[in-house]
Design an enzyme around this catalytic site. Sequence first.
Site, PDB file in Angstrom:
ATOM      1  N   LYS A 104       0.842  -1.204   0.000  1.00 18.31           N
ATOM      2  CA  LYS A 104       0.000   0.000   0.000  1.00 18.31           C
ATOM      3  C   LYS A 104       0.871   1.245   0.000  1.00 18.31           C
ATOM      4  CE  LYS A 104       0.849   1.149   4.527  1.00 18.31           C
ATOM      5  NZ  LYS A 104       1.586   2.345   4.968  1.00 18.31           N
ATOM      6  N   PRO A 134       9.465  -4.686  -0.215  1.00 22.40           N
ATOM      7  CA  PRO A 134      10.613  -4.373   0.640  1.00 22.40           C
ATOM      8  C   PRO A 134      10.235  -4.384   2.114  1.00 22.40           C
ATOM      9  CG  PRO A 134      10.504  -2.854  -1.207  1.00 22.40           C
ATOM     10  CD  PRO A 134       9.235  -3.645  -1.231  1.00 22.40           C
ATOM     11  N   SER A 153       9.535  -0.933   4.933  1.00 25.77           N
ATOM     12  CA  SER A 153       9.658   0.174   3.985  1.00 25.77           C
ATOM     13  C   SER A 153       8.571   1.222   4.121  1.00 25.77           C
ATOM     14  CB  SER A 153       9.626  -0.373   2.557  1.00 25.77           C
ATOM     15  OG  SER A 153       8.378  -1.002   2.301  1.00 25.77           O
ATOM     16  N   GLY A 154       7.496   0.912   4.866  1.00 27.49           N
ATOM     17  CA  GLY A 154       6.341   1.798   4.917  1.00 27.49           C
ATOM     18  C   GLY A 154       5.256   1.396   3.946  1.00 27.49           C
ATOM     19  N   GLY A 213       3.740  -1.625   4.121  1.00 32.07           N
ATOM     20  CA  GLY A 213       2.790  -2.501   4.806  1.00 32.07           C
ATOM     21  C   GLY A 213       2.902  -3.970   4.492  1.00 32.07           C
ATOM     22  N   GLY A 214       4.066  -4.449   4.046  1.00 34.46           N
ATOM     23  CA  GLY A 214       4.172  -5.847   3.651  1.00 34.46           C
ATOM     24  C   GLY A 214       3.827  -6.835   4.740  1.00 34.46           C
ATOM     25  N   ASP A 258      -2.224  -1.603  10.883  1.00 32.34           N
ATOM     26  CA  ASP A 258      -2.560  -1.589   9.458  1.00 32.34           C
ATOM     27  C   ASP A 258      -3.226  -2.872   8.975  1.00 32.34           C
ATOM     28  OD1 ASP A 258      -1.550   0.945   9.114  1.00 32.34           O
ATOM     29  OD2 ASP A 258       0.347   0.301   8.237  1.00 32.34           O
TER      30      ASP A 258
END
Length: 281
Positions: free
Chosen positions: A9, A90, A93-94, A96-97, A132
């Site tokens: 995201k 990644p 990374s920000g 949201g993985g 999240d």
Amino acid sequence: MLTVRAYAKVNLTLEVLGKRADGYHQIASVMQTIDLSDELTFTISDEINLRCNVPALETDTNLALRAASLLKERTGYSGGVDIFLKKNIPVASGMGGGSSDAAATLKALGRLWELDLGNEELQPLASSLGSDVSFFLFGGTAIAEGRGEIVYELPPMPTVHLVLLAPPLEIPDKTATMYGRLTPEHFTKGEASLSLQHCLEDGKEPDAKLLFNVFEGVAFDLFPSLEVYRRAMLEAGADWVRLTGSGPALYTFVASRVEALALAEKLREGGYEPYVATTGG
């Protein structure tokens, strides 16, 4: 066996409204899934196990593993599952993985274990796993409130092409560190998210002026090398660059996939490793 994708995201807006009595921050954030994704394969087993193409992620803190264990505990399911996680998003990374992996695991195991659970039943579990994770139960375009666990779906965003960079910055306790740098001067009242919500409800593509991330007010001071990546994107042809989540990933929109590929190629020529994506997922 069941194989599913867990989509990344970007935060189109990310506002902090204040600090709550429980220590969390009250946020308002318009989020959008993109078609960059991890892949998870689930095979019924006696125990719960996880393997990953990134061995460093094969730990008890992995959110996909935690999601499977929590779902088994809460439902009393007697069996287990072998999970193989192919990591493409990644890490830290920000984008949201990890949270997306957790949500995908909850939904996939609800099917594989024949638990007959919808998002309404899964949401409390998602919320307990991370702020999240609730958003990723829905995906698409949505606004998140509270500490991120209250999610309202929005009209789908028009298809947009993105180019992203994920600087390989080591940030211990990243989210806590970034929130800890915020002061009341950074707090807003949710106006940016509300304006973007109205734009999307009118069926329009968001203008860059409507995009906002509170962490841009601290990230570039905390990590000076982040500016190098931002400047590289601008010099490669991006009109603007925004941070997603608490970073350090950066993104921009372009008019077409052809332009996205061209911008990405210029970045590769400069020694960077860009990602090309579209909204959706």
